[in-house]
Design a protein around this motif. Structure first.
Motif, mmCIF file in Angstrom:
data_model
loop_
_atom_site.group_PDB
_atom_site.id
_atom_site.type_symbol
_atom_site.label_atom_id
_atom_site.label_comp_id
_atom_site.label_asym_id
_atom_site.label_seq_id
_atom_site.Cartn_x
_atom_site.Cartn_y
_atom_site.Cartn_z
ATOM 1 N N LYS A 82 76.654 60.095 69.260
ATOM 2 C CA LYS A 82 75.421 60.253 68.494
ATOM 3 C C LYS A 82 74.202 60.414 69.391
ATOM 4 N N GLY A 83 74.275 59.893 70.602
ATOM 5 C CA GLY A 83 73.164 60.017 71.531
ATOM 6 C C GLY A 83 71.977 59.131 71.197
ATOM 7 N N GLU A 84 72.202 58.090 70.392
ATOM 8 C CA GLU A 84 71.102 57.229 69.958
ATOM 9 C C GLU A 84 70.895 56.023 70.870
ATOM 10 N N TYR A 85 71.864 55.751 71.733
ATOM 11 C CA TYR A 85 71.798 54.540 72.550
ATOM 12 C C TYR A 85 71.630 54.864 74.021
ATOM 13 N N GLN A 86 70.870 53.995 74.688
ATOM 14 C CA GLN A 86 70.697 54.099 76.126
ATOM 15 C C GLN A 86 71.533 53.066 76.881
ATOM 16 N N VAL A 87 72.010 52.059 76.146
ATOM 17 C CA VAL A 87 72.752 50.958 76.768
ATOM 18 C C VAL A 87 73.927 50.568 75.869
ATOM 19 N N ILE A 88 75.087 50.340 76.484
ATOM 20 C CA ILE A 88 76.258 49.829 75.782
ATOM 21 C C ILE A 88 76.635 48.486 76.406
ATOM 22 N N VAL A 89 76.855 47.480 75.541
ATOM 23 C CA VAL A 89 77.200 46.143 76.018
ATOM 24 C C VAL A 89 78.544 45.718 75.433
ATOM 25 N N LEU A 90 79.445 45.264 76.281
ATOM 26 C CA LEU A 90 80.710 44.670 75.854
ATOM 27 C C LEU A 90 80.619 43.183 76.148
ATOM 28 N N ASP A 91 80.415 42.390 75.091
ATOM 29 C CA ASP A 91 80.159 40.979 75.275
ATOM 30 C C ASP A 91 81.431 40.161 75.116
ATOM 31 N N ASN A 92 81.859 39.657 76.225
ATOM 32 C CA ASN A 92 83.046 38.809 76.402
ATOM 33 C C ASN A 92 84.327 39.638 76.459
ATOM 34 N N THR A 93 84.520 40.272 77.605
ATOM 35 C CA THR A 93 85.753 41.023 77.832
ATOM 36 C C THR A 93 86.947 40.095 78.041
ATOM 37 N N THR A 94 86.696 38.802 78.266
ATOM 38 C CA THR A 94 87.800 37.850 78.303
ATOM 39 C C THR A 94 88.482 37.800 76.939
ATOM 40 N N ALA A 95 87.676 37.698 75.890
ATOM 41 C CA ALA A 95 88.229 37.679 74.535
ATOM 42 C C ALA A 95 88.890 39.009 74.191
ATOM 43 N N LEU A 96 88.266 40.113 74.611
ATOM 44 C CA LEU A 96 88.851 41.429 74.368
ATOM 45 C C LEU A 96 90.205 41.539 75.045
ATOM 46 N N GLN A 97 90.295 41.096 76.295
ATOM 47 C CA GLN A 97 91.568 41.154 77.017
ATOM 48 C C GLN A 97 92.649 40.374 76.284
ATOM 49 N N ASN A 98 92.304 39.197 75.799
ATOM 50 C CA ASN A 98 93.303 38.363 75.131
ATOM 51 C C ASN A 98 93.800 39.011 73.847
ATOM 52 N N TRP A 99 92.909 39.650 73.116
ATOM 53 C CA TRP A 99 93.323 40.349 71.903
ATOM 54 C C TRP A 99 94.246 41.528 72.229
ATOM 55 N N VAL A 100 93.859 42.300 73.241
ATOM 56 C CA VAL A 100 94.656 43.466 73.622
ATOM 57 C C VAL A 100 96.028 43.029 74.121
ATOM 58 N N LEU A 101 96.065 41.982 74.931
ATOM 59 C CA LEU A 101 97.344 41.505 75.461
ATOM 60 C C LEU A 101 98.249 41.006 74.345
ATOM 61 N N GLU A 102 97.677 40.352 73.357
ATOM 62 C CA GLU A 102 98.478 39.874 72.231
ATOM 63 C C GLU A 102 99.105 41.044 71.484
ATOM 64 N N ASN A 103 98.358 42.133 71.322
ATOM 65 C CA ASN A 103 98.906 43.321 70.669
ATOM 66 C C ASN A 103 100.034 43.929 71.483
ATOM 67 N N SER A 132 80.232 58.051 80.236
ATOM 68 C CA SER A 132 79.187 58.124 79.213
ATOM 69 C C SER A 132 77.816 58.356 79.826
ATOM 70 N N ASN A 133 77.679 58.051 81.115
ATOM 71 C CA ASN A 133 76.415 58.185 81.842
ATOM 72 C C ASN A 133 75.327 57.243 81.328
ATOM 73 N N LEU A 134 75.690 56.263 80.515
ATOM 74 C CA LEU A 134 74.743 55.285 80.002
ATOM 75 C C LEU A 134 74.742 54.038 80.881
ATOM 76 N N ASN A 135 73.700 53.226 80.720
ATOM 77 C CA ASN A 135 73.722 51.916 81.349
ATOM 78 C C ASN A 135 74.721 51.040 80.603
ATOM 79 N N ILE A 136 75.533 50.311 81.356
ATOM 80 C CA ILE A 136 76.605 49.502 80.774
ATOM 81 C C ILE A 136 76.474 48.058 81.255
ATOM 82 N N LEU A 137 76.623 47.128 80.325
ATOM 83 C CA LEU A 137 76.729 45.711 80.669
ATOM 84 C C LEU A 137 77.998 45.163 80.045
#
Length: 221
Positions: A82-103, A132-137
């Motif tokens: 969409k090009g509406e965002y300048q920043v993308i944030v993934l908050d708590n990749t520890t939790a994301l990892q655990n969900w992905v690993l469970e799958n 994406s060329n965006l700022n990432i956190l």
């Protein structure tokens, strides 16, 4: 593949991976970034953002878990396009990892193959964010391994499988540990401390948290 002529190399966004204990202000770092921000929350901890008006949040719930990989990539692809965002944030990749690993565990009984699939998925995610060329956190919890040796170096690391961490953070410019000391928040970027850390943007090794986005010109070696 892309080719850029000398003098025409475009500026791309910077990528930051910050890990630390709960309550050290990882989520609040989102407020440092200018522009409109999209935050993907994997643990529901959005209270630190209730006073903001420039952060959109996608908060994943337990019912989303079985389709986590597909949902994450789908939402990211659509919102970035969409090009509406300048920043993308993934908050708590520890939790994301655990969900992905469970799958992945649910689909296979081979432990080694499971972790290989986990690493591959996170590598693709890191590369996608870079392109994406965006700022990432991205944030994660930390592991405290206790004192190691006489100097205590190498004590802290992100709470992620080691190879998965390396696969994901390869494209990132900054990896640091956030912590509190006498009421102030600091971020350790010093690789010589032995903790997970790197800083490809400048030569700073220890900064106050609010200085994360500041950069200093690198000294000529």
């Amino acid at each position: 593949m892309k080719f850029y002529k000398a003098g025409e190399i475009p500026k791309v966004g910077n990528m930051y991976f910050i890990y630390g204990d709960g309550g050290t202000g990882k989520t609040s770092l989102t407020k440092l970034f200018d522009g409109r921000k999209l935050l993907l929350s994997f643990d529901g901890s959005t209270n630190a953002l209730t006073d903001t008006d420039d952060i959109d949040v996608i908060s994943f719930e337990y019912s989303d878990a079985p389709n986590m990989q597909k949902l994450v990539m789908s939402y990211l692809s659509k919102q970035i396009a969409k090009g509406e965002y300048q920043v993308i944030v993934l908050d708590n990749t520890t939790a994301l990892q655990n969900w992905v690993l469970e799958n992945i565990d649910g689909a296979s009984k081979d432990g080694r193959q499971n972790y290989l699939k986990l690493q591959t998925w996170f590598r693709k995610l890191g590369d996608f964010l870079r392109e994406s060329n965006l700022n990432i956190l991205a944030t994660a919890h930390q592991i405290d391994n206790g004192s190691t040796g006489l100097d205590g170096k190498g004590r802290f690391e992100a709470d992620m499988n080691g190879r998965t961490f390396n696969a994901f953070t390869g494209p990132f410019d900054v990896v640091g540990r956030i912590y509190k000391d006498n009421g102030e928040r600091f971020i350790d970027l010093d690789t010589e401390n032995g903790n997970h850390a790197k800083n490809r943007l400048d030569d700073r090794t220890l900064i106050k948290a609010y200085e994360l986005l500041n950069t200093e010109k690198k000294e000529d070696k």
